[in-house]
Structure formats: structure tokens, C-alpha cells
Scaffold this active site. Sequence first.
Site, short mmCIF file in Angstrom:
data_model
loop_
_atom_site.label_atom_id
_atom_site.label_comp_id
_atom_site.label_asym_id
_atom_site.label_seq_id
_atom_site.Cartn_x
_atom_site.Cartn_y
_atom_site.Cartn_z
N ARG A 117 57.76 44.01 70.87
CA ARG A 117 58.00 44.10 69.48
C ARG A 117 58.95 42.71 69.55
NH1 ARG A 117 60.51 48.23 69.37
NH2 ARG A 117 62.54 47.14 70.00
N HIS A 158 64.97 46.46 67.38
CA HIS A 158 64.45 47.71 67.18
C HIS A 158 64.36 48.14 65.63
CE1 HIS A 158 64.13 52.10 67.82
NE2 HIS A 158 65.11 52.31 67.05
N TYR A 184 70.92 42.20 74.25
CA TYR A 184 70.50 42.49 75.56
C TYR A 184 69.18 41.80 76.11
CZ TYR A 184 68.01 45.60 72.04
OH TYR A 184 67.09 45.89 70.96
C1 TPP Z 1 65.04 63.05 70.43
C2 TPP Z 1 65.70 61.70 70.11
N1 TPP Z 1 66.52 61.24 70.94
C3 TPP Z 1 66.93 59.96 70.77
C4 TPP Z 1 66.69 59.16 69.61
C5 TPP Z 1 67.53 57.95 69.39
N2 TPP Z 1 66.35 57.03 69.52
C6 TPP Z 1 65.67 56.31 68.28
S1 TPP Z 1 64.60 55.38 68.56
C7 TPP Z 1 64.80 55.14 70.23
C8 TPP Z 1 64.16 54.60 71.37
C9 TPP Z 1 62.69 54.67 71.20
O1 TPP Z 1 61.99 53.98 72.05
P1 TPP Z 1 60.48 53.69 72.00
O2 TPP Z 1 59.89 55.38 72.21
O3 TPP Z 1 60.03 52.94 73.17
O4 TPP Z 1 60.03 53.04 70.67
P2 TPP Z 1 60.15 52.09 69.93
O5 TPP Z 1 61.18 52.16 68.97
O6 TPP Z 1 60.37 50.88 71.02
O7 TPP Z 1 58.87 51.60 69.13
C10 TPP Z 1 65.83 56.14 70.68
C11 TPP Z 1 66.60 56.49 72.09
C12 TPP Z 1 65.77 59.93 68.72
N3 TPP Z 1 65.45 59.31 67.53
N4 TPP Z 1 65.21 60.93 68.95
#
Ligand code: TPP
Length: 363
Positions: free
Chosen positions: A261, A265, A274
Site C-alpha cells: 500500500r 494505513h 515508521y
Molecule cells: C480484532 C482487531 N484487532 C486490532 C484491530 C486494530 N487494527 C486495525 S487495522 C490493523 C492492522 C491490519 O493490518 P492488515 O490485516 O495487514 O491489513 P491492512 O490494513 O494492512 O490492509 C489493526 C491492528 C482491529 N481493527 N481489530
Amino acid sequence: MSTDPAPAAARADDVLRLVDPAGTLDERAAAGMLDVTGELVRGLYRDMVLGRRFDQEAYSLQRQGELGLWLMSLGQEAAQAGSIRALRADDRVFPSYREHVAALCRGISPTELLSQWRGASHGSWDPERYHFHIYSLVLATQTLHAVGYAMGVRYDAADSVVLTYFGDGASSQGDASEALNWAAVTSAPIVFFCQNNGWAISTPASKQYAGPLSGRAKGFGLDAVSVDGNDVLAVHAATRAMVERVRAGGPPGLIEAHTYRMSGHSTSDDPKRYRDHAELARWEAHDPVERVRLLLTARGWADEDYFATVASDAEELATRTRGECRALPEPSLSDTFRNTLCEETEALRREREGFETYLESFL
Ligand SMILES: Cc1ncc(C[n+]2csc(CCOP(=O)(O)OP(=O)(O)O)c2C)c(N)n1
């Protein structure tokens, strides 16, 4: 410590790539997998350009206070367009929250896509209409919903396939492991599609797991492949092959698409804190859209007029997105109660009416 997600990808099994960043098609690798025609490539190119322009417009709308939050998909267009276009319209999709390109390909309108982010509705679109379920911000929860749905498909002896999108970060959630395991033991007709963009907000993949996700899936008993997620033809070919195997009764599968990406985020994030600039520059050289433009030009499958038409269609989409988003009606706070359960219970009715009386006291 390296924060570059590339090492995790390098440890993966063979990563399928059909088109390199210079737009050169590997004819031998493509043979037998995909009939690469000008029409197919033009269609995928258009999906990606429109999806990117929509994403950019939504980002601007958020910055101007029109949306509460936006999760950008810049750079992930190939992973999404290539995979969703490999499905039949009646195949079911369980997305996470960033699959805007896939959603647009399914026919979901800009308004439907944005209303949740504007706080104008709770779920935006009708999943039954598009066979595309609503977004979830709870990581990996949709993978379990998808397996449950796929088990239902099997019990009905239907021949549709379920595909669920999730990220590398979501793969660290227990729900994802439970979903993989349950899919394997029930032979559910499902394909797990991981957009591995190397980061879970500020946590690099290297801090989350030591082996490739495709290997983890195989350990659960799933079929698994790894693809260059910025190569739309590789993603398309791999997804088609996997979906066909699953539809024919093969084991469930997982596709790990290595992508990146190129934005933060979400609009609440500052990736400069970071990620280093060199990493971004490396991935910019792997832009999924540019690669296809080069291929189309080299093959003579598209000329400047074609590219200009796609660009103008993208502008038209952006204008429509902006207008429709700003015209969305203000939600009623009472809807929060009305949308909690399908049928309002007596207790909920009392709560809603109490709340409405309280609101009226301000008039
Ligand atoms: C169960 C849960 N734990 C923590 C979060 C906080 N959180 C939101 S997005 C994220 C990272 C997600 O990364 P990834 O799955 O790689 O997807 P990306 O956003 O990079 O597309 C986190 C830790 C959440 N939304 N739900």
C-alpha cells in the site's frame, strides 16, 4: 532490524509472476494458465485506473471533512481487480475494509461505498444484491463468516465459491487460524485471499510471523499459492485456477498476494513515522497500473485515445463520487436503535423513544 516487508515475500515458495515491472509478458509462464487477450488486459487496466481515481477522491473528501475516515487502497489495485474478476457474479465475497476496487468491480456505487465512512449509514450496501458482504473493521472476523457461508453452500450442494479478503496483519488473529482449520476439515468451497502489503499499520510483517502465509495454509491442509500481487494477470490467473479447483470439489485454497500500500494505513496514520522513503520508492517502481499500461502499449492493444478515454471516465467517476457523497442525507440518530436488530423488541422501542424524547428536549 529491517522493516522492509520484502524478506517475508522472498522466503515464500515460488511467487507466480506473468508480467514484469517493464510490462514484459512471460509467454511460457502464461501458457495454459490464461488466454491473454487485449480485451482482458484493457478491462483490468480500466478497473485499476477507475479504482485508483475513486480512492484518491475519497482521500480528498476525507481531508476536506466530508468523510470521517478513509482506508486507502493505493497500490493494491491489481490484487483486487485481478481476483474479483476471476469470480462468477454469484460467487460470494467477504471483504475486510479496503476492497474498494473489488467493490466497484462488483457494481457497488460510489455513494453506497462512501456512506458508511461518512456516518450516513451503518452498512451502506445490500450484500444480497451484489453478493459482496459489508465491510468489517474487526480484523479477520469475516474469514469465519465466510467459512460458515461456504459450509452452507456445500450443504445446499450449490456450485458457487466463497472468497474472503484479509491482510497479513489479520492473519495473526486467532479467527484467521480457526477459519483456515475449519475450512480444511469441512472441505468448504472457499478461497482465502491475503493481500500481504507487508504492514499491519506500523508493524512490519517480519515482526508478525517467520514463515510465509502460503506455507501456514498448507499446514492446515489447504491448497496454497503465492503471487506477485502487483501483477494483475498473475493474480487473475492464480485466482481463476484456484476457484476452478475449489468449484470442482478440490480442497479450499489460499492465495498470498505480495503487494504494497503506497499510502498510509488510513487517513489517521502517518507512515513517514515508521516506513523509510527508499522502501516506498522501491515499490513505486513496481506500480501495478504502470506495468499494464506498458504491456498494452508494447503489444499495440491500446493507443493514446484509449488511455485518454479511460482517464476521462475516471474523472467522471471522481466528479460523480464527490457530488453523490455530499448529497447523502444526514442520518437520524434513531436509526442507531432501528439498525440494531431486525425486529425491534419492546425494550429497544422503549430505549429509542426515551432517546428521542431526550433529543427533543434540546429543540
Ligand atoms: C480484532 C482487531 N484487532 C486490532 C484491530 C486494530 N487494527 C486495525 S487495522 C490493523 C492492522 C491490519 O493490518 P492488515 O490485516 O495487514 O491489513 P491492512 O490494513 O494492512 O490492509 C489493526 C491492528 C482491529 N481493527 N481489530
